[in-house]
Design an enzyme around this catalytic site. Structure first.
Site, short mmCIF file in Angstrom:
data_model
loop_
_atom_site.label_atom_id
_atom_site.label_comp_id
_atom_site.label_asym_id
_atom_site.label_seq_id
_atom_site.Cartn_x
_atom_site.Cartn_y
_atom_site.Cartn_z
CG HIS A 3 -30.46 -19.34 1.10
ND1 HIS A 3 -29.68 -18.91 0.06
CD2 HIS A 3 -31.48 -20.06 0.55
CE1 HIS A 3 -30.21 -19.36 -1.07
NE2 HIS A 3 -31.30 -20.06 -0.81
CD GLN A 83 -38.37 -19.61 2.72
OE1 GLN A 83 -39.55 -19.90 2.92
NE2 GLN A 83 -37.77 -19.86 1.57
#
Ligand SMILES: *Cc1c(COP(=O)(O)O)cnc(C)c1O
Length: 286
Positions: A3, A83
């Site tokens: 990310h 996540q």
């Protein structure tokens, strides 16, 4: 596979310190290239910053063995658990990572909340980065002394309300149990994977053997945003775009994907509705 938030801060730090940022290549199936990782590790490696589960592909990285390999090379390890915290049981001691981070809004908690875990010895040795009230022991014009952990890194009045809410969000998830959440979501994932693979022209991006319940895909001749709008009109919420992972999109030579994410509250009927919605939307767009 990272990310942007696990790339850009390191770019800033690298610029300040003359460090070099090196990316582990991603294989065609969306796994990290472990041979390349082994080759890239050297005594010069200071830190491995790696995502536990990819938000774009769902890939679950073998962080335990990566931590061991990085430690053997003398590097510290930060795991981005944004996540994984909602999908998988997490044991930072077993993982042996030096740092672990996650965001509250990815575990049904409030935006702007989250946590950093760090090994005590490291947190004690590291310099403060943020000055203000609470992080001090004594303040004098000649110099100040700093508070014990964790206050040392918690300058100013914290976001108390959202932190309390985060605790309840974690209680909620832990109350249901990560193991049963994971088992249920894996069922959804394999059901949806089988169904989406039947759709002509649809290609799943990210087919690593170990995945969280995320399906990213592209459809020949269809832009992800158009697909997203048509699905939205049918009441089906997906995300489209680069998912804050532009280098990963570049790696797969695509502008972005359409991504369906399944959680503990997703039903099999909803996956059927997704499949039907996809078939109809693709027909409309082609
Ligand atoms: C969302 C996300 C982040 C960033 O978290 P924010 O709190 O939204 O800044 C980092 N890594 C991964 C894998 C994410 O999914």
């Amino acid at each position: 596979m990272e990310h942007h938030s696990n790339i850009v801060p390191w770019q800033i730090i690298a610029e300040e310190n003359g460090a070099k940022l090196v990316a582990i290549p991603v294989l065609e199936d969306g796994s990290l290239d472990m041979e390349a990782f082994q080759r890239l590790l050297s005594p010069k490696t200071k830190l491995l910053a790696v995502v536990h589960a990819s938000n774009s592909l769902g890939t679950i990285n073998p962080v335990n063995s990566m931590v061991a390999q990085a430690h053997a090379a003398g590097a510290k390890v930060l795991v981005d658990g944004s996540q994984s915290t909602v999908h998988l049981p997490i044991d930072v001691q077993d993982m042996d990572c030096d740092f672990f981070v996650f965001s509250g809004h990815k575990v049904y908690g409030p935006t702007g909340s989250g946590a950093l875990y760090g090994k005590k010895a490291l947190l004690e040795a590291m310099p403060v980065f943020h000055g203000g009230g609470e992080m001090i022991k004594e303040v004098r014009f000649e110099g100040s002394t700093y508070n014990d952990l964790p206050y040392k890194y918690e300058a100013g009045t914290p976001n108390i309300a959202d932190t309390v809410a985060l605790k309840y969000a974690l209680d909620f998830v832990n109350g249901i149990g990560k193991a049963s959440i994971h088992a249920y979501e894996q069922g959804l994932l394999s059901y949806a994977t089988d169904a989406l693979e039947q759709i002509k022209g649809l290609r799943i991006i990210g087919k690593a053997p170990e995945k969280t319940s995320v399906l990213s895909f592209v459809v020949d001749g269809v832009h992800p945003s158009d697909l997203g709008v048509l699905l939205d009109n049918k009441g089906i919420a997906v995300r489209t775009g680069h998912h804050c992972t532009q280098p990963l999109m570049e790696r797969f030579r695509i502008p972005g994907t359409t991504r369906a994410s399944f959680a503990m509250y997703t039903t099999y009927e909803e996956i059927d509705a997704l499949v039907e919605g996809l078939e109809r939307s693709i027909k409309t767009l082609l």
